[in-house]
Design an enzyme around this catalytic site. Structure first.
Site, short mmCIF file in Angstrom:
data_model
loop_
_atom_site.label_atom_id
_atom_site.label_comp_id
_atom_site.label_asym_id
_atom_site.label_seq_id
_atom_site.Cartn_x
_atom_site.Cartn_y
_atom_site.Cartn_z
CE1 TYR A 24 -3.44 -2.72 0.12
CE2 TYR A 24 -2.42 -3.42 2.17
CZ TYR A 24 -3.30 -3.64 1.13
OH TYR A 24 -4.03 -4.81 1.09
CG HIS A 101 -9.79 -1.74 -4.14
ND1 HIS A 101 -10.16 -2.18 -2.89
CD2 HIS A 101 -10.86 -1.91 -4.94
CE1 HIS A 101 -11.40 -2.62 -2.95
NE2 HIS A 101 -11.86 -2.46 -4.18
C1 DHK Z 1 -7.00 -2.75 0.94
C2 DHK Z 1 -7.06 -3.77 1.82
O1 DHK Z 1 -6.85 -3.58 3.12
C3 DHK Z 1 -7.30 -5.15 1.38
O2 DHK Z 1 -8.02 -5.88 2.33
C4 DHK Z 1 -8.01 -5.18 0.06
C5 DHK Z 1 -7.36 -2.87 -0.49
C6 DHK Z 1 -7.34 -4.28 -0.97
C7 DHK Z 1 -6.54 -1.91 -1.31
O3 DHK Z 1 -5.86 -2.30 -2.26
O4 DHK Z 1 -6.59 -0.71 -1.02
O5 DHK Z 1 -8.05 -6.50 -0.41
#
Ligand code: DHK
Length: 149
Positions: A24, A101
């Site tokens: 992320y 996402h």
């Molecule tokens: C964020 C999350 O915490 C995951 O549980 C999802 C999503 C994807 C993201 O890509 O922002 O699967």
């Protein structure tokens, strides 16, 4: 009157930037919030950028958005794939909804390939990290304008 949008974030989004795999990105949730606030301000729109680890709180906020927001962006995180209550609340929202996402969920494990949120979303942005969050704000603003025209 200045219009308002809600950007709701689900479980564990508060830990963005701390994930050792870098899934992320490296930016903290607070920094992402600031970046999104700047983008919303550039459109002269008020942004409620919120995060909860609790499904019911997210449902309450979606219901609040029905009264207070012209558009909604949601990253329901892990609840994306399981939450009928979140889907049902989103289906009651009249304005545009962008599902966002950070990661490309279709490149990841199969359990992330089927989103319930998508059944209520106007559109989906995934895999672009925080750039996608800014684009989601641009998109929801354009959709609000188009609906008003
Ligand atoms: C964020 C999350 O915490 C995951 O549980 C999802 C999503 C994807 C993201 O890509 O922002 O699967």
């Amino acid at each position: 009157m200045t219009q308002q949008i809600f950007f709701l974030n689900g479980p564990n989004a508060n830990l963005y930037g701390m994930d050792k795999n870098g899934t992320y990105g490296s930016e903290s949730f607070a920094s992402i919030d600031e970046r999104c606030q700047r983008r919303a301000a550039s459109h002269n729109i008020t942004l409620q950028f919120r995060q909860s680890n609790h499904e019911g709180v997210l449902v309450d906020w979606i219901q609040e958005a029905r009264q207070q927001a012209a558009g909604l962006i949601i990253n329901a995180a892990g609840l994306t794939y399981t939450s009928v209550p979140i889907l049902d609340a989103l289906l009651m929202f009249d304005g545009p909804i962008i599902e966002a996402h950070m990661s490309n969920i279709w490149k990841r494990e199969p359990f992330r390939h089927h989103s319930l949120v998508s059944k209520a979303a106007t559109g989906v942005i995934a895999g672009l990290g925080v750039i996608g969050y800014e684009l989601a704000i641009d998109a929801v603003v354009e959709l609000i304008k188009a609906n008003a025209a």
